[in-house]
Design a protein around this motif. Structure first.
Motif, PDB file in Angstrom:
ATOM      1  N   GLU A 197     -64.294  31.539  18.472  1.00 32.85           N
ATOM      2  CA  GLU A 197     -62.875  31.260  18.246  1.00 32.85           C
ATOM      3  C   GLU A 197     -62.566  29.776  18.386  1.00 32.85           C
ATOM      4  O   GLU A 197     -61.891  29.183  17.541  1.00 32.85           O
ATOM      5  N   THR A 198     -63.075  29.168  19.449  1.00 28.81           N
ATOM      6  CA  THR A 198     -62.796  27.752  19.671  1.00 28.81           C
ATOM      7  C   THR A 198     -63.418  26.888  18.584  1.00 28.81           C
ATOM      8  O   THR A 198     -62.785  25.938  18.095  1.00 28.81           O
ATOM      9  N   GLU A 199     -64.650  27.190  18.179  1.00 32.40           N
ATOM     10  CA  GLU A 199     -65.290  26.383  17.145  1.00 32.40           C
ATOM     11  C   GLU A 199     -64.616  26.589  15.785  1.00 32.40           C
ATOM     12  O   GLU A 199     -64.500  25.645  14.994  1.00 32.40           O
ATOM     13  N   ALA A 200     -64.143  27.798  15.520  1.00 29.13           N
ATOM     14  CA  ALA A 200     -63.399  28.041  14.277  1.00 29.13           C
ATOM     15  C   ALA A 200     -62.084  27.260  14.284  1.00 29.13           C
ATOM     16  O   ALA A 200     -61.670  26.685  13.263  1.00 29.13           O
ATOM     17  N   LEU A 201     -61.415  27.227  15.443  1.00 33.64           N
ATOM     18  CA  LEU A 201     -60.199  26.425  15.558  1.00 33.64           C
ATOM     19  C   LEU A 201     -60.498  24.950  15.321  1.00 33.64           C
ATOM     20  O   LEU A 201     -59.767  24.254  14.608  1.00 33.64           O
ATOM     21  N   GLY A 202     -61.586  24.470  15.919  1.00 30.47           N
ATOM     22  CA  GLY A 202     -61.959  23.071  15.723  1.00 30.47           C
ATOM     23  C   GLY A 202     -62.160  22.735  14.262  1.00 30.47           C
ATOM     24  O   GLY A 202     -61.786  21.656  13.792  1.00 30.47           O
ATOM     25  N   TRP A 203     -62.739  23.670  13.507  1.00 22.80           N
ATOM     26  CA  TRP A 203     -62.946  23.441  12.073  1.00 22.80           C
ATOM     27  C   TRP A 203     -61.604  23.247  11.367  1.00 22.80           C
ATOM     28  O   TRP A 203     -61.447  22.332  10.548  1.00 22.80           O
ATOM     29  N   LEU A 204     -60.636  24.104  11.701  1.00 19.80           N
ATOM     30  CA  LEU A 204     -59.318  23.953  11.073  1.00 19.80           C
ATOM     31  C   LEU A 204     -58.671  22.631  11.476  1.00 19.80           C
ATOM     32  O   LEU A 204     -58.088  21.929  10.638  1.00 19.80           O
ATOM     33  N   LEU A 205     -58.760  22.289  12.758  1.00 22.78           N
ATOM     34  CA  LEU A 205     -58.133  21.047  13.218  1.00 22.78           C
ATOM     35  C   LEU A 205     -58.795  19.820  12.623  1.00 22.78           C
ATOM     36  O   LEU A 205     -58.169  18.752  12.506  1.00 22.78           O
ATOM     37  N   ALA A 206     -60.062  19.937  12.231  1.00 23.80           N
ATOM     38  CA  ALA A 206     -60.743  18.809  11.592  1.00 23.80           C
ATOM     39  C   ALA A 206     -60.123  18.476  10.242  1.00 23.80           C
ATOM     40  O   ALA A 206     -60.315  17.377   9.712  1.00 23.80           O
ATOM     41  N   GLN A 207     -59.365  19.424   9.676  1.00 25.94           N
ATOM     42  CA  GLN A 207     -58.706  19.185   8.394  1.00 25.94           C
ATOM     43  C   GLN A 207     -57.398  18.407   8.542  1.00 25.94           C
ATOM     44  O   GLN A 207     -56.811  17.971   7.546  1.00 25.94           O
ATOM     45  N   TYR A 208     -56.965  18.222   9.776  1.00 27.93           N
ATOM     46  CA  TYR A 208     -55.682  17.551  10.007  1.00 27.93           C
ATOM     47  C   TYR A 208     -55.770  16.057   9.697  1.00 27.93           C
ATOM     48  O   TYR A 208     -56.749  15.387  10.043  1.00 27.93           O
ATOM     49  N   ALA A 209     -54.723  15.539   9.085  1.00 28.33           N
ATOM     50  CA  ALA A 209     -54.553  14.094   8.916  1.00 28.33           C
ATOM     51  C   ALA A 209     -53.055  13.818   8.862  1.00 28.33           C
ATOM     52  O   ALA A 209     -52.287  14.611   8.304  1.00 28.33           O
ATOM     53  N   PHE A 210     -52.635  12.717   9.439  1.00 28.06           N
ATOM     54  CA  PHE A 210     -51.217  12.338   9.386  1.00 28.06           C
ATOM     55  C   PHE A 210     -51.027  11.476   8.150  1.00 28.06           C
ATOM     56  O   PHE A 210     -51.458  10.323   8.094  1.00 28.06           O
ATOM     57  N   ASP A 211     -50.386  12.043   7.136  1.00 25.90           N
ATOM     58  CA  ASP A 211     -50.314  11.379   5.833  1.00 25.90           C
ATOM     59  C   ASP A 211     -48.883  11.102   5.382  1.00 25.90           C
ATOM     60  O   ASP A 211     -48.627  10.956   4.182  1.00 25.90           O
ATOM     61  N   ARG A 212     -47.969  11.005   6.329  1.00 26.21           N
ATOM     62  CA  ARG A 212     -46.568  10.818   5.945  1.00 26.21           C
ATOM     63  C   ARG A 212     -46.317   9.451   5.316  1.00 26.21           C
ATOM     64  O   ARG A 212     -45.471   9.333   4.419  1.00 26.21           O
ATOM     65  N   TYR A 213     -47.041   8.445   5.733  1.00 31.12           N
ATOM     66  CA  TYR A 213     -46.747   7.080   5.291  1.00 31.12           C
ATOM     67  C   TYR A 213     -47.857   6.448   4.457  1.00 31.12           C
ATOM     68  O   TYR A 213     -47.653   5.419   3.841  1.00 31.12           O
ATOM     69  N   ALA A 214     -49.022   7.028   4.447  1.00 28.69           N
ATOM     70  CA  ALA A 214     -50.145   6.520   3.661  1.00 28.69           C
ATOM     71  C   ALA A 214     -51.078   7.678   3.362  1.00 28.69           C
ATOM     72  O   ALA A 214     -51.109   8.676   4.095  1.00 28.69           O
ATOM     73  N   LYS A 215     -51.841   7.551   2.300  1.00 33.19           N
ATOM     74  CA  LYS A 215     -52.778   8.604   1.958  1.00 33.19           C
ATOM     75  C   LYS A 215     -53.823   8.740   3.060  1.00 33.19           C
ATOM     76  O   LYS A 215     -54.383   7.756   3.530  1.00 33.19           O
ATOM     77  N   ALA A 216     -54.061   9.955   3.451  1.00 31.74           N
ATOM     78  CA  ALA A 216     -55.054  10.235   4.477  1.00 31.74           C
ATOM     79  C   ALA A 216     -55.500  11.669   4.316  1.00 31.74           C
ATOM     80  O   ALA A 216     -54.754  12.513   3.830  1.00 31.74           O
ATOM     81  N   SER A 217     -56.729  11.943   4.687  1.00 33.59           N
ATOM     82  CA  SER A 217     -57.218  13.311   4.593  1.00 33.59           C
ATOM     83  C   SER A 217     -58.217  13.572   5.702  1.00 33.59           C
ATOM     84  O   SER A 217     -58.915  12.660   6.163  1.00 33.59           O
ATOM     85  N   GLY A 218     -58.250  14.802   6.137  1.00 32.95           N
ATOM     86  CA  GLY A 218     -59.249  15.223   7.094  1.00 32.95           C
ATOM     87  C   GLY A 218     -60.432  15.834   6.370  1.00 32.95           C
ATOM     88  O   GLY A 218     -60.689  15.526   5.199  1.00 32.95           O
TER      89      GLY A 218
END
Length: 463
Positions: free
Chosen positions: A105-126
């Protein structure tokens, strides 16, 4: 940003084998000759973050291999599989073994969180690699935790120009609307009329459109009662005790406590936990103007205690005090406060651990077991009774900034406990910021303690 698992019905996926260093050679030797030859020729080593695609004769990938390191290297970090998510090319992957059941469960969650990027002001991707939810993992639960964490990160990462008290209220209202919760707000002069004097005092110097307010969200009609109180100082100049520039640079994150309780509330409501939830957020900007509260002022809190102001930069405990006193009036089964409250906590335990205070041994047991299980580390700090005299100045009931510089996190926690009197209470003095990027935890705003609390709630509240 949607952090979700790939659908198993969306098409073929690439089998992903997770292999640690101790069993790599035995595993490799059990594969096809072509796979063995390829792994040996490339010199692949199963360290954390290393991955490889093994092709067939046409060059198409037939399997992926992820390094899982050793127990020692895994103990030095979190979300080892998330490092693989970042290293694999775009595609859909399905786990076919190698992870202990307790880590899935924790490693699966980590995989999803690895997709996170804060892209409100500039292009960014996880990470762009997609994972099919592993068998035995509750996809809805993991996706709810990922969504709550993403909400927390987005709120903290947004600068104060776009995340003032009004925008924080908007975020709470949007969350309430999504889950059928009720959200009411007491704002500006109404804070005085409805007896929230310290919230008003801290925020009254801000511009009118950034007026102080108390956000009150309620959800659920049955079950035990849980009240979350989050510090919502959307920017902290230090007030008249103005911070130096270097200390002001990260003060957009001073609403990290409110961001974290909203992320936790998202998880609770998305999972439809059988409880009655209340979220209280005193949202203010500690600004400088002719109407700023002053060093030497004495304020009277909602519960009647008087507070001498010896430093206007110790404002978070003031706004929390009124909110805690208000929340305690209903005698909830548990009340929790979360705040980016003191630098002393960071000096004590660094940015990874969530320091917390409580006298409730049952809560301690449940929380620390849960924290270990979900890789959301916490560290208990003491409500040290002999230090009570440090927060008693004589001229008033309480001192908001004791002189001497000792035990700053402890004295702040003792201060807050005066406003949650006779309650089952815990306080978290979190940092809310990840200064160094790591798997599933990019540099920037981060939730702390929320998943541990979520995992502990069934035992804490007998759900």
């Amino acid at each position: 940003m949607s952090l979700t698992f790939a659908s198993a019905q969306s098409g073929p996926s690439i089998p992903l084998h997770v292999v640690d260093s101790d069993r790599f050679e035995a595993w490799r030797d059990a594969q096809t000759q072509a796979a063995r030859t390829y792994l040996i020729a490339t010199g692949f080593k199963p360290t954390i973050g290393k991955s490889i695609l093994i092709p067939d004769a046409s060059g198409a990938p037939v399997m992926a291999v992820s390094g899982f390191g050793t127990p020692h290297t895994r103990a030095r970090g979190r979300f080892a599989l998330a490092a693989t998510a970042a290293s694999l090319p775009a595609g859909t992957y399905s786990l076919v073994g190698g992870l202990p059941a307790g880590d899935l469960e924790t490693e699966a969650l980590g995989w999803l969180l690895a997709q996170y990027a804060f892209d409100r002001y500039a292009k960014a991707s996880g990470a762009t690699a997609q994972l099919i939810c592993p068998p035995g993992v509750d996809a809805a639960k993991v996706e709810a935790m990922a969504a709550g964490e993403a909400l927390t990160r987005d709120l903290i990462n947004t600068p104060a120009s776009d995340m003032g008290p009004q925008e924080l209220e908007d975020a709470a209202r949007a969350l309430a609307l999504n889950y059928g919760a009720i959200c009411t707000v007491t704002k500006g002069a109404a804070l005085i009329e409805q007896n929230f004097p310290m919230i008003h005092a801290v925020g009254r110097a801000a511009a009118e459109h950034r007026a102080p307010r108390l956000i009150d969200m309620r959800w659920g009609s049955d079950g035990p009662t849980l009240t979350l109180v989050g510090k919502g100082v959307c920017f902290d100049t230090g007030g008249l005790n103005l911070k130096p520039g270097g200390s002001m640079a990260l003060m957009k994150k001073d609403m990290g406590g409110s961001a974290t309780v909203l992320g936790l509330a998202h998880m609770i409501m998305a999972l439809n936990l059988p409880l009655q939830l209340r979220v209280l957020i005193p949202a203010v900007e500690n600004a400088v103007s002719g109407d700023s509260f002053r060093p030497g002022d004495i304020l009277t809190a909602r519960n009647g205690l008087t507070v001498e102001i010896n430093n206007t930069d110790a404002e978070g405990r003031l706004v929390l005090a009124d909110a805690l006193a208000f929340g305690s009036e209903e005698n909830p089964d548990m009340i929790l406060s979360m705040a980016t409250l003191t630098g002393a906590a960071r000096v004590a335990v660094g940015p990874d651990l969530s320091p917390y205070y409580t006298d409730d041994i049952g809560f301690v047991s449940a929380l620390e077991t849960a924290a270990t299980a979900v890789s959301d580390p916490v560290w208990r700090m003491p409500f040290w009774e002999p230090y009570e005299k440090m927060i008693e100045p004589g001229i008033a009931d309480l001192d908001n900034a004791p002189a001497g510089g000792f035990a700053g996190s402890i004295t702040a926690a003792l201060f807050l406990r005066r406003f949650a009197k006779d309650q089952r209470y815990a306080h978290f003095d979190i940092y809310g910021w990840n200064p160094t990027p790591s798997p599933a935890r990019p540099k920037g705003g981060v939730g702390m303690g929320a998943r541990a609390i979520l995992a502990a709630l069934p035992e804490v509240l007998s759900l």
